[in-house]
Write a protein that holds these residues in place. Structure first.
Motif, short mmCIF file in Angstrom:
data_model
loop_
_atom_site.label_atom_id
_atom_site.label_comp_id
_atom_site.label_asym_id
_atom_site.label_seq_id
_atom_site.Cartn_x
_atom_site.Cartn_y
_atom_site.Cartn_z
N UNK A 36 -12.00 -18.79 14.71
CA UNK A 36 -10.85 -19.47 15.29
C UNK A 36 -9.56 -19.15 14.53
N UNK A 37 -9.66 -19.01 13.22
CA UNK A 37 -8.48 -18.67 12.44
C UNK A 37 -7.94 -17.29 12.84
N UNK A 38 -8.85 -16.35 13.05
CA UNK A 38 -8.43 -15.02 13.51
C UNK A 38 -7.79 -15.11 14.90
N UNK A 39 -8.42 -15.90 15.78
CA UNK A 39 -7.86 -16.08 17.12
C UNK A 39 -6.49 -16.75 17.04
N UNK A 40 -6.37 -17.70 16.14
CA UNK A 40 -5.08 -18.39 15.95
C UNK A 40 -4.00 -17.40 15.55
N UNK A 43 -3.02 -15.53 18.58
CA UNK A 43 -2.22 -16.37 19.48
C UNK A 43 -0.79 -16.49 18.96
N UNK A 44 -0.67 -16.78 17.69
CA UNK A 44 0.66 -16.95 17.11
C UNK A 44 1.48 -15.67 17.17
N UNK A 45 0.78 -14.54 17.16
CA UNK A 45 1.49 -13.27 17.19
C UNK A 45 2.08 -12.97 18.56
N UNK A 46 1.51 -13.55 19.63
CA UNK A 46 2.02 -13.15 20.93
C UNK A 46 2.02 -14.18 22.04
N UNK A 52 7.79 -20.80 23.58
CA UNK A 52 7.24 -21.63 22.51
C UNK A 52 5.74 -21.37 22.40
N UNK A 53 5.18 -21.44 21.17
CA UNK A 53 3.73 -21.25 21.02
C UNK A 53 2.95 -22.31 21.81
N UNK A 54 1.82 -21.92 22.39
CA UNK A 54 0.99 -22.85 23.15
C UNK A 54 0.43 -23.93 22.22
N UNK A 55 -0.08 -23.53 21.07
CA UNK A 55 -0.57 -24.47 20.06
C UNK A 55 0.42 -24.47 18.91
N UNK A 56 0.99 -25.63 18.62
CA UNK A 56 2.00 -25.68 17.57
C UNK A 56 1.40 -25.70 16.16
N UNK A 57 0.18 -26.23 16.03
CA UNK A 57 -0.48 -26.23 14.73
C UNK A 57 -1.91 -25.72 14.90
N UNK A 58 -2.48 -25.21 13.82
CA UNK A 58 -3.85 -24.71 13.87
C UNK A 58 -4.83 -25.84 14.17
N UNK A 59 -4.57 -27.04 13.65
CA UNK A 59 -5.48 -28.17 13.88
C UNK A 59 -5.58 -28.54 15.36
N UNK A 60 -4.52 -28.30 16.12
CA UNK A 60 -4.58 -28.55 17.56
C UNK A 60 -5.48 -27.51 18.24
#
Length: 94
Positions: A36-40, A43-46, A52-60
């Motif tokens: 999930x961290x790799x996927x995060x 996600x954050x990269x694109x 705006x990012x779909x998920x604002x924090x990794x915990x979400x």
């Protein structure tokens, strides 16, 4: 640590089995966290929605603590598998 000796498996108590299963589940949780961290990071990269990012924090995106609490039994849940295992062992031993 894997058990490959059937005699050692036969001597395994239910608490020992449960502890080994919990350790295995926690190991799998750590693996899921890394995935999930790799996927995060991807996600954050694109991934954005209206800029705006779909998920604002990794915990979400992945709630590690919630998953850990479920494995450790701190979250209320039913365990029909445990009851089935105990019944099977009782029938096997009789």
């Amino acid at each position: 640590m894997q058990i490959e000796d059937f005699n050692e498996i036969a001597r395994l108590t239910i608490p020992d089995y449960e502890l080994r299963m919990k350790a295995y589940q926690l190991k799998q949780l750590d693996r899921q966290y890394e995935i999930h961290l790799q996927a995060w990071a991807t996600v954050m990269a694109g991934q954005t929605r209206k800029g705006k990012p779909i998920f604002r924090t990794f915990d979400k995106f992945f709630d590690y603590r919630k998953a850990e609490e479920k494995i450790l039994g701190r979250q209320k849940r039913t365990s029909p598998d445990k009851e089935k295992l105990q019944n099977w062992i009782a029938n096997f031993n009789s």
